[in-house]
Design a protein around this motif. Structure first.
Motif, PDB file in Angstrom:
ATOM      1  N   LYS A 582      28.666  14.703 172.080  1.00 49.53           N
ATOM      2  CA  LYS A 582      29.208  15.422 171.191  1.00 49.53           C
ATOM      3  C   LYS A 582      29.176  15.026 169.851  1.00 49.53           C
ATOM      4  CE  LYS A 582      34.255  16.658 169.937  1.00 49.53           C
ATOM      5  NZ  LYS A 582      35.713  16.399 170.500  1.00 49.53           N
ATOM      6  N   LEU A 583      28.987  13.734 169.729  1.00 50.87           N
ATOM      7  CA  LEU A 583      28.867  12.935 168.212  1.00 50.87           C
ATOM      8  C   LEU A 583      27.224  13.626 167.766  1.00 50.87           C
ATOM      9  CD1 LEU A 583      29.783  11.408 165.852  1.00 50.87           C
ATOM     10  CD2 LEU A 583      29.163   9.376 167.023  1.00 50.87           C
ATOM     11  N   ARG A 584      26.443  13.438 168.754  1.00 49.80           N
ATOM     12  CA  ARG A 584      25.125  13.879 168.270  1.00 49.80           C
ATOM     13  C   ARG A 584      25.009  15.521 167.845  1.00 49.80           C
ATOM     14  NH1 ARG A 584      20.444  10.104 171.550  1.00 49.80           N
ATOM     15  NH2 ARG A 584      20.786   8.454 170.137  1.00 49.80           N
ATOM     16  N   LYS A 585      25.717  16.235 168.603  1.00 50.83           N
ATOM     17  CA  LYS A 585      25.612  17.589 168.320  1.00 50.83           C
ATOM     18  C   LYS A 585      26.398  17.840 167.004  1.00 50.83           C
ATOM     19  CE  LYS A 585      25.792  19.779 172.847  1.00 50.83           C
ATOM     20  NZ  LYS A 585      26.552  20.489 173.910  1.00 50.83           N
ATOM     21  N   GLN A 586      27.333  17.215 166.716  1.00 50.14           N
ATOM     22  CA  GLN A 586      27.910  17.317 165.207  1.00 50.14           C
ATOM     23  C   GLN A 586      27.079  16.997 163.981  1.00 50.14           C
ATOM     24  OE1 GLN A 586      31.575  15.195 165.845  1.00 50.14           O
ATOM     25  NE2 GLN A 586      32.635  16.780 166.698  1.00 50.14           N
ATOM     26  N   MET A 587      26.353  15.591 164.260  1.00 50.86           N
ATOM     27  CA  MET A 587      25.472  15.273 163.467  1.00 50.86           C
ATOM     28  C   MET A 587      24.317  16.188 163.299  1.00 50.86           C
ATOM     29  SD  MET A 587      25.886  11.224 164.292  1.00 50.86           S
ATOM     30  CE  MET A 587      24.562  10.472 163.151  1.00 50.86           C
ATOM     31  N   SER A 588      23.744  16.696 164.350  1.00 51.64           N
ATOM     32  CA  SER A 588      22.677  17.698 164.291  1.00 51.64           C
ATOM     33  C   SER A 588      23.071  19.020 163.501  1.00 51.64           C
ATOM     34  CB  SER A 588      22.035  18.178 165.509  1.00 51.64           C
ATOM     35  OG  SER A 588      21.697  16.792 166.391  1.00 51.64           O
ATOM     36  N   ALA A 589      24.153  19.361 163.572  1.00 53.24           N
ATOM     37  CA  ALA A 589      24.618  20.564 162.956  1.00 53.24           C
ATOM     38  C   ALA A 589      24.735  20.579 161.622  1.00 53.24           C
ATOM     39  CB  ALA A 589      26.008  20.955 163.630  1.00 53.24           C
TER      40      ALA A 589
END
Length: 589
Positions: A582-589
């Protein structure tokens, strides 16, 4: 090589000869390391041994310290010219002049001509860093020096042994110009290594004959050149640009000097043109062309030899051409001071890699943290004798490359990871030091799919008298040094930070090219050496590797989350995979 000669070549014999030449240089290195007195040689390995033919071509060399190794050949043509009618079996010549092919005044070469049936057939060479060669300051390192005579006695080529016998008056004159007794003993060890090389080379020639040896040597060199050019032909042709910066020249600690390189790749050849590099410095931070070319050779070798075995001879760099503008920090005008020139290899390496990143993205390394070894001198009260030494244990981190994390605590790029650290206990026995801490520096590595190498933390007490503490590197934090560059989404590395703590409770930051005189007995030096840059997006790094480094104490939980997007439970040390995704998806976005 003529067609007739080619028809008489036995490829298997050529391979045998090449291996035997390599073995001779390794024997030379072993003898030098085991018979020398200085820890600079027998612990750090700051030397090289090599064989050259009668045309001064490199036949083979040991892979100790490349900045010295690839700087050994340029002096030979000067020596040949000076002694062309005055060379005999058993002669030994010493050389260090940076304006006649040397790479540093204290990197001294011992050159011995080798004769077979009264014909000059080659040279054996040992070259390494000698602790002191006179000059105004012990060890030669002082930012106040502005010319070459202040740094050391200048030796453009001096015969110290003639027909196997020491020339006593010349020998005494030479070693009257050093403060440290072990220098003379180290030179004897270097001569011994050359004697071993002479014996080994003559054994090869006697076994196979001079004509066969020379024709097969030509074949070996041509084969190495062909192998190298075939690699370069696979690189993307074109012209590329890279730059990096040296900060501080010893006179002005905040002044920046640009090293700029334009690299042209065309039909198996590479040209490195350093036009655009800043003019020479007033202090001791200039680099002689022999050293600059050696630094280019190190970067080039990293790119053409990733895991492949290529013979180390003249053919290795025949496809490489370098240009260093006269009057620049890479080719200063006489009589500029140059003793810290070797350390600019870190800057050249980063500039070259930044230029090559488009042409060979899978082979380049991210920026290394620029090394900054300290130097110490003073009086050892236990012996009432002068001491001089380096702090090779202050090791910075390597930049990452595709598929590999950077090495931790590898140090000086000019040594390409070959320079070893002193053993702390041996250092304490030899010099008036006490080592309190020697460990990796947490959170110092540049982040990435492949992270940079971690730097080190060293804390040591100085128990000598009349101490001086200096530095000869770059990348110092308070001077505003640029952080090591990351590649393809990788993060920048970290910088260095050195602090002297005095017995009265006061402290002082130490610059990258500094000299602090009259350091009181009982002072402490803390050295925080930075880490290298990362390669690729940190959000692509394996969470398991992130967890391992957190558990090892190398990476903080906060940095794991903020930079890598990996959520780790502080109580258990386990990765929360769902929170991480979840955190990596947020950071990628």
């Amino acid at each position: 090589m003529s067609e007739t000669s080619k028809n008489n070549i036995n490829p298997i014999l050529a391979s045998v000869i090449q291996r035997r030449l390599n073995a001779v240089t390794l024997d030379m290195a072993k003898v030098l390391q085991q018979t020398s007195r200085s820890p600079v040689f027998n612990e750090a390995g700051d030397f090289v041994t090599g064989l050259f033919d009668h045309q001064t071509r490199m036949m083979e060399q040991s892979a100790n310290i490349p900045i010295i190794g690839f700087g050994a050949q340029p002096a030979l043509p000067y020596i040949m010219e000076s002694f062309k009618d005055n060379l005999y079996p058993g002669d030994v010549i010493v050389h260090n002049d940076v304006y006649e092919g040397g790479n540093q005044t204290h990197d001294v070469g011992i050159y011995k001509p080798v004769f077979f049936q009264d014909e000059l057939v080659g040279w054996t060479v040992s070259k390494g860093h000698l602790s002191d060669l006179g000059g105004a300051t012990p060890g030669g390192y002082n930012p106040q020096h502005t010319d070459t005579w202040q740094e050391a006695i200048r030796i453009p080529g001096l015969k110290i042994v003639k027909k196997g016998k020491i020339i006593q008056d010349v020998w005494k004159m030479l070693f009257a110009n050093t403060r440290v007794k072990i220098v003379e003993e180290d030179v004897k060890a270097m001569i011994g290594a050359c004697n071993i090389g002479e014996r080994g080379l003559l054994n090869i020639i006697e076994k196979y004959g001079l004509e066969t040896f020379r024709s097969h040597l030509d074949y070996i060199i041509e084969a190495t050149e062909k192998q190298t050019r075939e690699i370069v032909r696979k690189w993307k042709p074109g012209t590329y640009y890279g730059e990096s910066y040296m900060v501080s020249d010893g006179v002005d600690p905040l002044r920046k000097y640009k090293v700029a390189v334009k690299i042209t790749i065309d039909d198996g050849k590479v040209k490195m043109d350093f036009t655009g590099t800043d003019k020479q410095a007033p202090g001791f931070t200039n680099m002689p062309p022999a050293g600059a070319k050696a630094a280019c050779a190190i970067a080039y070798l990293m790119l053409i030899n990733p895991g492949m075995e290529i013979a180390s001879n003249e053919g290795l760099f025949s496809s490489l051409e370098c240009y260093f503008p006269k009057g620049s920090i890479l080719n200063p005008n006489f009589p500029a001071a140059t003793i810290v020139g070797n350390q600019i290899a870190d800057v050249l390496l980063e500039a070259i890699m930044m230029a090559f990143k488009e042409a060979v993205p899978d082979q380049v390394t991210a920026g290394w943290c620029k090394a900054c070894p300290p130097v110490f001198s003073g009086t050892d009260p236990r012996k009432n004798e002068p001491y001089f030494d380096f702090g090779f244990m202050a090791k910075s981190g390597q930049g990452a490359l595709k598929g590999f994390d950077g090495f931790n605590g590898i140090g000086f790029a000019g040594a390409a990871g070959c320079m070893r650290s002193q053993d702390p206990e041996m250092l304490e026995i030899k010099d008036p030091f006490f080592m309190e801490a020697y460990e990796y520096l947490p959170d110092s590595a540049g982040v990435g799919k492949y992270r940079g190498g971690y730097g080190t933390y060293v804390k040591m007490r100085i128990d000598g008298e009349n101490n001086s503490v200096g530095t000869l590197g770059d990348g110092m934090q308070y001077e505003g040094a640029e952080l090591p560059q990351g590649l393809f989404g990788g993060g920048r590395g970290t910088s260095n930070n050195y602090i002297l703590h005095f017995p009265d409770g006061s402290s002082q930051k130490v610059g990258s090219k500094d000299m602090v005189f009259q350091v009181p007995q009982g002072s402490w030096l803390e050295m925080y050496s930075g880490g290298g840059g990362g390669y690729g997006s940190p959000l692509l790094r394996d969470p398991q590797k992130v967890q391992e480094e957190v558990l090892a104490g190398l990476l903080s939980i906060e940095k794991a989350m903020q930079e890598y997007g990996v959520a780790i439970d502080a109580a258990t040390g386990h990765v929360d995979l769902e929170a991480t995704e979840k955190l990596r998806k947020q950071m990628s976005a």
